[in-house]
Design a protein around this motif. Structure first.
Motif, PDB file in Angstrom:
ATOM      1  N   SER A 230      -6.538 -16.972  30.343  1.00 49.98           N
ATOM      2  CA  SER A 230      -5.965 -17.407  29.069  1.00 49.98           C
ATOM      3  C   SER A 230      -4.744 -16.573  28.742  1.00 49.98           C
ATOM      4  N   THR A 231      -3.841 -17.164  27.958  1.00 51.98           N
ATOM      5  CA  THR A 231      -2.630 -16.488  27.517  1.00 51.98           C
ATOM      6  C   THR A 231      -2.498 -16.647  26.014  1.00 51.98           C
ATOM      7  N   SER A 232      -2.260 -15.540  25.316  1.00 53.02           N
ATOM      8  CA  SER A 232      -2.057 -15.570  23.873  1.00 53.02           C
ATOM      9  C   SER A 232      -0.683 -16.162  23.557  1.00 53.02           C
ATOM     10  N   GLY A 236       1.610 -13.115  24.349  1.00 56.59           N
ATOM     11  CA  GLY A 236       1.773 -13.261  25.785  1.00 56.59           C
ATOM     12  C   GLY A 236       0.739 -12.495  26.589  1.00 56.59           C
ATOM     13  N   ALA A 237      -0.195 -11.816  25.911  1.00 57.32           N
ATOM     14  CA  ALA A 237      -1.248 -11.086  26.615  1.00 57.32           C
ATOM     15  C   ALA A 237      -2.139 -12.066  27.372  1.00 57.32           C
ATOM     16  N   ARG A 238      -2.633 -11.628  28.539  1.00 60.07           N
ATOM     17  CA  ARG A 238      -3.432 -12.508  29.384  1.00 60.07           C
ATOM     18  C   ARG A 238      -4.815 -11.906  29.625  1.00 60.07           C
ATOM     19  N   MET A 239      -5.774 -12.785  29.873  1.00 59.77           N
ATOM     20  CA  MET A 239      -7.119 -12.350  30.210  1.00 59.77           C
ATOM     21  C   MET A 239      -7.667 -13.234  31.312  1.00 59.77           C
ATOM     22  N   TRP A 240      -8.418 -12.637  32.235  1.00 57.65           N
ATOM     23  CA  TRP A 240      -9.069 -13.370  33.313  1.00 57.65           C
ATOM     24  C   TRP A 240     -10.568 -13.096  33.269  1.00 57.65           C
ATOM     25  N   ARG A 241     -11.358 -14.107  33.584  1.00 55.24           N
ATOM     26  CA  ARG A 241     -12.784 -13.929  33.805  1.00 55.24           C
ATOM     27  C   ARG A 241     -13.095 -14.420  35.193  1.00 55.24           C
ATOM     28  N   LEU A 242     -13.628 -13.544  36.012  1.00 53.38           N
ATOM     29  CA  LEU A 242     -13.851 -13.841  37.420  1.00 53.38           C
ATOM     30  C   LEU A 242     -15.298 -13.566  37.784  1.00 53.38           C
ATOM     31  N   PRO A 243     -15.813 -14.222  38.833  1.00 52.12           N
ATOM     32  CA  PRO A 243     -17.148 -13.861  39.317  1.00 52.12           C
ATOM     33  C   PRO A 243     -17.190 -12.386  39.672  1.00 52.12           C
ATOM     34  N   TRP A 244     -18.345 -11.755  39.473  1.00 49.88           N
ATOM     35  CA  TRP A 244     -18.452 -10.326  39.718  1.00 49.88           C
ATOM     36  C   TRP A 244     -18.070  -9.954  41.137  1.00 49.88           C
ATOM     37  N   SER A 245     -18.268 -10.852  42.080  1.00 51.07           N
ATOM     38  CA  SER A 245     -18.001 -10.549  43.491  1.00 51.07           C
ATOM     39  C   SER A 245     -16.520 -10.550  43.816  1.00 51.07           C
ATOM     40  N   MET A 246     -15.678 -11.101  42.918  1.00 50.89           N
ATOM     41  CA  MET A 246     -14.252 -11.195  43.237  1.00 50.89           C
ATOM     42  C   MET A 246     -13.520  -9.907  42.838  1.00 50.89           C
TER      43      MET A 246
END
Length: 246
Positions: A230-232, A236-246
């Motif tokens: 996501s991007t605010s 402009g701040a960004r966030m990622w949610r990824l599987p724990w294994s990545m």
């Protein structure tokens, strides 16, 4: 992973005691006026488990991403045709428990635990009763009626997983913000796909509201969310949610 174990232990009593034992979920669940919208949605099976994820953030002025640590998401089917979803993140100290009707996606009950602040919501179609407990202060209750039945903002991911994966498919939803106590019209669009990556067939689904623009990578077979970013709009701040294994 000790941090995740503590988070899961906090979530399980909330799920069992709050959603099943103490929520007073009605037998007659409210339907949503947006039935023409949900008619093509297909809710994926409940996972019946906690899936571990990790969060990364990046400010617009930075070149590197910061690992914010673990989070979790899980879904369970319970009595009366209701599904409960629990998700949270240790970095932000929040847990959300939500009950809704599987056939109509209409929310019935929700508890959002933000650490020092707790929000309890009862959904009755167009009416939402909201109780906020902040620290040691007395709980503040309010009730608001909206022009049409609402969906909970925290249902966005399950809706993203349920919409038909057809490029160009778009739906505008009346989403109730648990934090703000207001409704906004937000958009979900299937932007691209299918794209084969290793053994997976992936689709890209866009979510947009006044605050963020987000993209979900969805597995075309299981409809699970492979990744999220996501991007605010404001910073402009960004966030990622990824599987724990990545």
């Amino acid at each position: 992973m000790k941090v995740m174990t503590r988070a899961v232990c906090r979530a399980i009593p909330l799920l069992l005691a709050g959603c099943i034992g103490g929520a007073n979920i009605p037998h007659s669940l409210p339907s949503t006026a947006a039935s023409e919208k949900v008619g093509r949605w297909r809710l994926p099976p409940a996972s019946g488990r906690f899936d571990s994820v990790r969060y990364l953030t990046q400010r617009k002025t930075d070149s590197s991403r910061v690992d914010q640590g673990p989070g979790f998401v899980g879904t369970w089917d319970v009595a009366n045709g209701v599904r409960v979803t629990v998700m949270g993140a240790d970095a932000w100290k929040w847990i959300d428990s939500l009950a809704f009707a599987r056939e109509t996606f209409a929310p019935t009950w929700e508890r959002l635990d933000l650490g020092t602040r707790k929000i309890l919501l009862e959904y009755r179609g167009r009416v939402v009763r909201r109780t906020v407990q902040a620290g040691d202060s007395a709980a503040v209750a309010s009730e608001t009626e909206f022009p049409e039945p609402v969906l909970a903002f925290n249902q966005v991911e399950m809706i993203v997983r349920s919409v038909p994966l057809q490029v160009g498919y778009t739906v505008v939803l009346p989403l109730y913000s648990e934090i703000e106590g207001a409704v906004e019209s937000d958009t979900i669009t299937v932007e691209s796909g299918p794209r084969k990556v290793d053994s997976r067939i992936l689709w890209r689904v866009r979510f947009a509201d006044p605050v963020i623009v987000a993209y979900y990578t969805v597995d075309g077979i299981s409809h699970s969310v492979v990744s999220y970013e996501s991007t605010s709009r404001a910073t402009g701040a960004r966030m990622w949610r990824l599987p724990w294994s990545m």
